[in-house]
Each structure stands twice: as structure tokens, then as C-alpha cells.
Design an enzyme around this catalytic site. Structure first.
Site, PDB file in Angstrom:
ATOM      1  N   ARG A   6       0.835  -1.205   0.000  1.00 54.99           N
ATOM      2  CA  ARG A   6       0.000   0.000   0.000  1.00 54.99           C
ATOM      3  C   ARG A   6       0.861   1.243   0.000  1.00 54.99           C
ATOM      4  O   ARG A   6       1.960   1.272   0.538  1.00 54.99           O
ATOM      5  CB  ARG A   6      -0.892   0.021   1.244  1.00 54.99           C
ATOM      6  CG  ARG A   6      -2.019  -0.971   1.178  1.00 54.99           C
ATOM      7  CD  ARG A   6      -3.191  -0.492   0.364  1.00 54.99           C
ATOM      8  NE  ARG A   6      -3.832   0.619   1.045  1.00 54.99           N
ATOM      9  CZ  ARG A   6      -4.039   1.809   0.504  1.00 54.99           C
ATOM     10  NH1 ARG A   6      -3.676   2.091  -0.723  1.00 54.99           N
ATOM     11  NH2 ARG A   6      -4.630   2.761   1.192  1.00 54.99           N
ATOM     12  N   ARG A  62       4.562   4.698 -16.076  1.00 54.95           N
ATOM     13  CA  ARG A  62       5.140   4.384 -17.388  1.00 54.95           C
ATOM     14  C   ARG A  62       6.513   5.039 -17.579  1.00 54.95           C
ATOM     15  O   ARG A  62       7.236   4.708 -18.509  1.00 54.95           O
ATOM     16  CB  ARG A  62       4.201   4.804 -18.509  1.00 54.95           C
ATOM     17  CG  ARG A  62       2.842   4.122 -18.443  1.00 54.95           C
ATOM     18  CD  ARG A  62       2.949   2.613 -18.509  1.00 54.95           C
ATOM     19  NE  ARG A  62       1.642   1.985 -18.388  1.00 54.95           N
ATOM     20  CZ  ARG A  62       1.454   0.815 -17.835  1.00 54.95           C
ATOM     21  NH1 ARG A  62       2.460   0.136 -17.344  1.00 54.95           N
ATOM     22  NH2 ARG A  62       0.248   0.299 -17.760  1.00 54.95           N
ATOM     23  N   CYS A  74      -6.722   3.019 -12.921  1.00 50.57           N
ATOM     24  CA  CYS A  74      -7.114   4.139 -12.060  1.00 50.57           C
ATOM     25  C   CYS A  74      -8.608   4.046 -11.774  1.00 50.57           C
ATOM     26  O   CYS A  74      -9.383   3.581 -12.614  1.00 50.57           O
ATOM     27  CB  CYS A  74      -6.835   5.474 -12.740  1.00 50.57           C
ATOM     28  SG  CYS A  74      -5.097   5.877 -12.898  1.00 50.57           S
ATOM     29  N   GLU A  77     -11.904   7.044  -5.628  1.00 55.56           N
ATOM     30  CA  GLU A  77     -12.085   6.668  -4.225  1.00 55.56           C
ATOM     31  C   GLU A  77     -13.522   7.031  -3.822  1.00 55.56           C
ATOM     32  O   GLU A  77     -14.087   8.000  -4.340  1.00 55.56           O
ATOM     33  CB  GLU A  77     -11.073   7.447  -3.366  1.00 55.56           C
ATOM     34  CG  GLU A  77     -10.980   7.004  -1.948  1.00 55.56           C
ATOM     35  CD  GLU A  77     -10.307   5.649  -1.769  1.00 55.56           C
ATOM     36  OE1 GLU A  77     -10.641   4.984  -0.787  1.00 55.56           O
ATOM     37  OE2 GLU A  77      -9.466   5.260  -2.612  1.00 55.56           O
ATOM     38  N   ARG A  89      -4.075   7.076  -3.835  1.00 57.48           N
ATOM     39  CA  ARG A  89      -3.802   5.842  -3.101  1.00 57.48           C
ATOM     40  C   ARG A  89      -3.402   4.742  -4.084  1.00 57.48           C
ATOM     41  O   ARG A  89      -3.937   4.669  -5.189  1.00 57.48           O
ATOM     42  CB  ARG A  89      -5.037   5.394  -2.315  1.00 57.48           C
ATOM     43  CG  ARG A  89      -5.421   6.316  -1.172  1.00 57.48           C
ATOM     44  CD  ARG A  89      -6.750   5.850  -0.564  1.00 57.48           C
ATOM     45  NE  ARG A  89      -7.105   6.560   0.634  1.00 57.48           N
ATOM     46  CZ  ARG A  89      -7.795   7.696   0.667  1.00 57.48           C
ATOM     47  NH1 ARG A  89      -8.199   8.265  -0.454  1.00 57.48           N
ATOM     48  NH2 ARG A  89      -8.091   8.271   1.815  1.00 57.48           N
ATOM     49  N   TYR A 107       3.544   5.974   3.033  1.00 59.84           N
ATOM     50  CA  TYR A 107       2.587   7.077   3.124  1.00 59.84           C
ATOM     51  C   TYR A 107       3.370   8.380   3.171  1.00 59.84           C
ATOM     52  O   TYR A 107       4.195   8.569   4.063  1.00 59.84           O
ATOM     53  CB  TYR A 107       1.696   6.911   4.368  1.00 59.84           C
ATOM     54  CG  TYR A 107       0.785   5.720   4.223  1.00 59.84           C
ATOM     55  CD1 TYR A 107      -0.493   5.868   3.712  1.00 59.84           C
ATOM     56  CD2 TYR A 107       1.222   4.440   4.543  1.00 59.84           C
ATOM     57  CE1 TYR A 107      -1.327   4.768   3.530  1.00 59.84           C
ATOM     58  CE2 TYR A 107       0.400   3.336   4.366  1.00 59.84           C
ATOM     59  CZ  TYR A 107      -0.866   3.507   3.863  1.00 59.84           C
ATOM     60  OH  TYR A 107      -1.684   2.438   3.668  1.00 59.84           O
ATOM     61  N   ARG A 115      -2.471   6.322   8.073  1.00 64.49           N
ATOM     62  CA  ARG A 115      -1.969   5.190   8.846  1.00 64.49           C
ATOM     63  C   ARG A 115      -0.994   5.680   9.917  1.00 64.49           C
ATOM     64  O   ARG A 115       0.202   5.426   9.842  1.00 64.49           O
ATOM     65  CB  ARG A 115      -1.271   4.180   7.929  1.00 64.49           C
ATOM     66  CG  ARG A 115      -2.189   3.378   7.031  1.00 64.49           C
ATOM     67  CD  ARG A 115      -3.208   2.514   7.760  1.00 64.49           C
ATOM     68  NE  ARG A 115      -2.673   1.605   8.736  1.00 64.49           N
ATOM     69  CZ  ARG A 115      -2.387   0.333   8.517  1.00 64.49           C
ATOM     70  NH1 ARG A 115      -2.619  -0.203   7.338  1.00 64.49           N
ATOM     71  NH2 ARG A 115      -1.894  -0.410   9.488  1.00 64.49           N
TER      72      ARG A 115
END
Length: 124
Positions: A6, A62, A74, A77, A89, A107, A115
Site C-alpha cells: 500500500r 510508465r 485508475c 475513491e 492511493r 505514506y 496510517r
């Protein structure tokens, strides 16, 4: 074993340049911290908050050598009230012998608040 890695970051304004720069920075750190080789990656999902509309963050991946054929998608959210704005994210799925505890999640910038239980940039 397929494991998820993540990552998340934020941008300060909805411009293509900022989207690409922040996404490249995030991927660079995720790749480095987890020693990821493109041929071990099954897929990458990238989500953005509703306020990011200037570019597809997937295009940033890329720019990395060897990542041409890695499947990247993509998506939007879900718009949760009072959630973090201008956020990108990432969920990267890779084949690895690492345990869950050995994966380093990344993060950056304002996304560190997502987090707080993890170290500011990486966690074990």
C-alpha cells in the site's frame, strides 16, 4: 505468494505536473523500500479522491523502465464525508516470498494521517 503493498500521497493542487510528480515519488519509494521488480507485479490499482481530475496518475508509472506491460488501473475513491482531499492511493500486488510483516507500506505528505500506526514513511 501474492502480497499487497500500500501507498498514498497527497498533492497541493489539481495539476497534471503535480499528479505525475507526486505519483512518481510514491512509486519510487514503494519500489525501493520493497525491492520490487516489474516482472513480479501482478497488478496496480490507483485511486484518487474526487478532486483529482487533471490527469491519470497511472501515466507516471510508465516513466519507470520495465513497467510498460504491468497492468495498471485508475479509479475513483469513495467520497466519504470529511475524508482526506487531493489524495492518491495505491495498491500494488506482487509475487514475493516476503511475509506481511516484511512489506513496507509508504505514506507520504498529507497521507501520513491515513496510517498513523505506521512509521511516517515506511513500516514493517
Amino acid at each position: 505468494m501474492i502480497r499487497g503493498v500500500r501507498g498514498a500521497t497527497t498533492i497541493s493542487s489539481n495539476t497534471a505536473d503535480e499528479i505525475f510528480a507526486a505519483t512518481e515519488e510514491l512509486f519510487e519509494k514503494m519500489i525501493k523500500e520493497n525491492h520490487i521488480q516489474p516482472d513480479t507485479v501482478a497488478s496496480v490499482f490507483i485511486s484518487t479522491t474526487e478532486d483529482i481530475t487533471a490527469a491519470f496518475p497511472a501515466k507516471a508509472l510508465r516513466n519507470f523502465a520495465g513497467w510498460t506491460y504491468v497492468p495498471v488501473m485508475c479509479m475513483r475513491e469513495i467520497p466519504v464525508e470529511n475524508s482526506l482531499k487531493l489524495c492518491i492511493r495505491v495498491m500494488l500486488h506482487m509475487n514475493t516470498s516476503l511475509t506481511q510483516e516484511e512489506i513496507h507500506h509508504v505514506y507520504l505528505n498529507g497521507a501520513k494521517v491515513l496510517r498513523p500506526d505506521l512509521d511516517a514513511n515506511t513500516a514493517v
